[in-house]
Design a protein around this motif. Structure first.
Motif, PDB file in Angstrom:
ATOM      1  N   UNK A  38      17.409   6.793  -7.060  1.00 55.03           N
ATOM      2  CA  UNK A  38      16.694   7.919  -7.817  1.00 55.03           C
ATOM      3  C   UNK A  38      15.490   7.925  -7.578  1.00 55.03           C
ATOM      4  N   UNK A  39      14.710   7.118  -7.040  1.00 59.56           N
ATOM      5  CA  UNK A  39      13.094   7.049  -6.840  1.00 59.56           C
ATOM      6  C   UNK A  39      12.811   7.495  -5.393  1.00 59.56           C
ATOM      7  N   UNK A  40      11.625   8.218  -5.318  1.00 62.35           N
ATOM      8  CA  UNK A  40      11.101   8.577  -3.970  1.00 62.35           C
ATOM      9  C   UNK A  40       9.806   7.894  -3.893  1.00 62.35           C
ATOM     10  N   UNK A  41       9.267   7.606  -3.022  1.00 62.29           N
ATOM     11  CA  UNK A  41       8.161   7.125  -2.539  1.00 62.29           C
ATOM     12  C   UNK A  41       6.906   7.923  -2.373  1.00 62.29           C
ATOM     13  N   UNK A  42       6.025   8.181  -3.224  1.00 59.68           N
ATOM     14  CA  UNK A  42       5.107   9.009  -3.293  1.00 59.68           C
ATOM     15  C   UNK A  42       3.912   8.565  -2.571  1.00 59.68           C
ATOM     16  N   UNK A  43       3.621   7.376  -2.725  1.00 54.41           N
ATOM     17  CA  UNK A  43       2.619   6.945  -2.188  1.00 54.41           C
ATOM     18  C   UNK A  43       2.909   5.522  -1.242  1.00 54.41           C
ATOM     19  N   UNK A  44       1.964   5.336  -0.392  1.00 54.52           N
ATOM     20  CA  UNK A  44       2.027   3.966   0.309  1.00 54.52           C
ATOM     21  C   UNK A  44       0.604   3.722   0.661  1.00 54.52           C
ATOM     22  N   UNK A  45       0.391   2.371   0.246  1.00 50.83           N
ATOM     23  CA  UNK A  45      -1.029   1.634   0.723  1.00 50.83           C
ATOM     24  C   UNK A  45      -0.605   0.521   1.362  1.00 50.83           C
ATOM     25  N   UNK A  46      -1.289   0.317   2.981  1.00 49.49           N
ATOM     26  CA  UNK A  46      -1.158  -0.740   3.747  1.00 49.49           C
ATOM     27  C   UNK A  46      -2.205  -1.535   3.315  1.00 49.49           C
ATOM     28  N   UNK A  47      -2.151  -2.461   2.468  1.00 49.49           N
ATOM     29  CA  UNK A  47      -3.190  -3.332   2.038  1.00 49.49           C
ATOM     30  C   UNK A  47      -3.576  -4.200   3.259  1.00 49.49           C
ATOM     31  N   UNK A  48      -2.992  -4.632   4.111  1.00 46.49           N
ATOM     32  CA  UNK A  48      -3.260  -5.454   5.152  1.00 46.49           C
ATOM     33  C   UNK A  48      -4.224  -4.768   6.050  1.00 46.49           C
ATOM     34  N   UNK A  49      -3.818  -3.500   6.363  1.00 41.67           N
ATOM     35  CA  UNK A  49      -4.721  -2.579   7.415  1.00 41.67           C
ATOM     36  C   UNK A  49      -6.013  -1.921   6.462  1.00 41.67           C
ATOM     37  N   UNK A  50      -6.053  -2.167   5.458  1.00 45.40           N
ATOM     38  CA  UNK A  50      -7.134  -1.526   4.539  1.00 45.40           C
ATOM     39  C   UNK A  50      -8.002  -2.541   4.621  1.00 45.40           C
ATOM     40  N   UNK A  51      -7.846  -3.625   4.251  1.00 45.78           N
ATOM     41  CA  UNK A  51      -8.658  -4.841   4.169  1.00 45.78           C
ATOM     42  C   UNK A  51      -9.322  -5.325   5.669  1.00 45.78           C
ATOM     43  N   UNK A  52      -8.326  -5.023   6.732  1.00 46.60           N
ATOM     44  CA  UNK A  52      -8.969  -5.301   8.045  1.00 46.60           C
ATOM     45  C   UNK A  52      -9.994  -4.374   8.403  1.00 46.60           C
ATOM     46  N   UNK A  53      -9.547  -3.117   8.128  1.00 48.06           N
ATOM     47  CA  UNK A  53     -10.516  -1.994   8.753  1.00 48.06           C
ATOM     48  C   UNK A  53     -11.848  -1.778   7.753  1.00 48.06           C
ATOM     49  N   UNK A  54     -11.705  -2.243   6.616  1.00 53.23           N
ATOM     50  CA  UNK A  54     -12.726  -1.951   5.781  1.00 53.23           C
ATOM     51  C   UNK A  54     -13.834  -3.227   5.573  1.00 53.23           C
ATOM     52  N   UNK A  56     -13.021  -6.247   7.443  1.00 53.05           N
ATOM     53  CA  UNK A  56     -12.759  -7.419   8.560  1.00 53.05           C
ATOM     54  C   UNK A  56     -11.735  -8.500   8.270  1.00 53.05           C
ATOM     55  N   UNK A  57     -11.060  -8.407   7.039  1.00 57.63           N
ATOM     56  CA  UNK A  57     -10.172  -9.695   6.418  1.00 57.63           C
ATOM     57  C   UNK A  57      -9.023  -9.511   7.169  1.00 57.63           C
ATOM     58  N   UNK A  58      -8.515 -10.863   7.399  1.00 52.01           N
ATOM     59  CA  UNK A  58      -6.973 -10.875   7.566  1.00 52.01           C
ATOM     60  C   UNK A  58      -6.128 -11.249   6.519  1.00 52.01           C
TER      61      UNK A  58
END
Length: 140
Positions: A38-54, A56-58
């Motif tokens: 009965x759960x829907x996914x309202x948000x999704x945060x791709x932490x890997x992509x965010x840290x890489x983009x913002x 430069x961390x892997x």
């Protein structure tokens, strides 16, 4: 405020399962398992992509899913409007070595512990049972 912070230190707050399988496969299975409860996914945060983009961390694959069960959220908000600060239920899916993925859900009992509102216990119990059932379908 310090007293409240001290009371929360050491508090268990995660339900965890290790899953044999690739990260993308596990993410799909987690979404299905949450939906079945009965759960829907309202948000999704791709932490890997965010840290890489913002920064430069892997780092390993790391996704935070904000899962919501509308009837449970409605019940909780009816008890305490500030509970929205602790919603939705966060579910983390992250790589844990070759061929293994870790899935963690925030234990809804945390809402009761943080707020000190015992009337939230029944809602938290229901949410916890549903999240545990979802995690159980993933194996481990």
């Amino acid at each position: 405020m310090e007293r409240r912070r001290e009371a929360m230190i050491g508090m268990a707050y995660a339900m965890t399962v290790r899953v044999a399988g690739s990260f993308p496969e596990t993410v799909a299975r987690v979404r299905d398992a949450l939906k079945d409860q009965g759960f829907g996914v309202l948000t999704e945060i791709d932490v890997q992509a965010t840290l890489r983009e913002k920064l430069g961390e892997q780092m390993e694959d790391y996704l935070i899913l904000g899962a919501c069960n509308p009837p449970l959220a409605h019940r909780a908000l009816g008890i305490d409007r500030e509970i929205g600060l602790l919603l939705p239920c966060n579910v983390v899916v992250r790589s844990d070595g070759p061929g293994t993925t870790l899935v963690q859900a925030l234990d809804p009992q945390t809402m009761v512990q943080i707020t000190g509102r015992p009337e939230l216990k029944e809602v938290a119990d229901d949410a916890a049972a549903r999240l545990q059932a979802a995690l159980a379908t993933l194996g481990g």
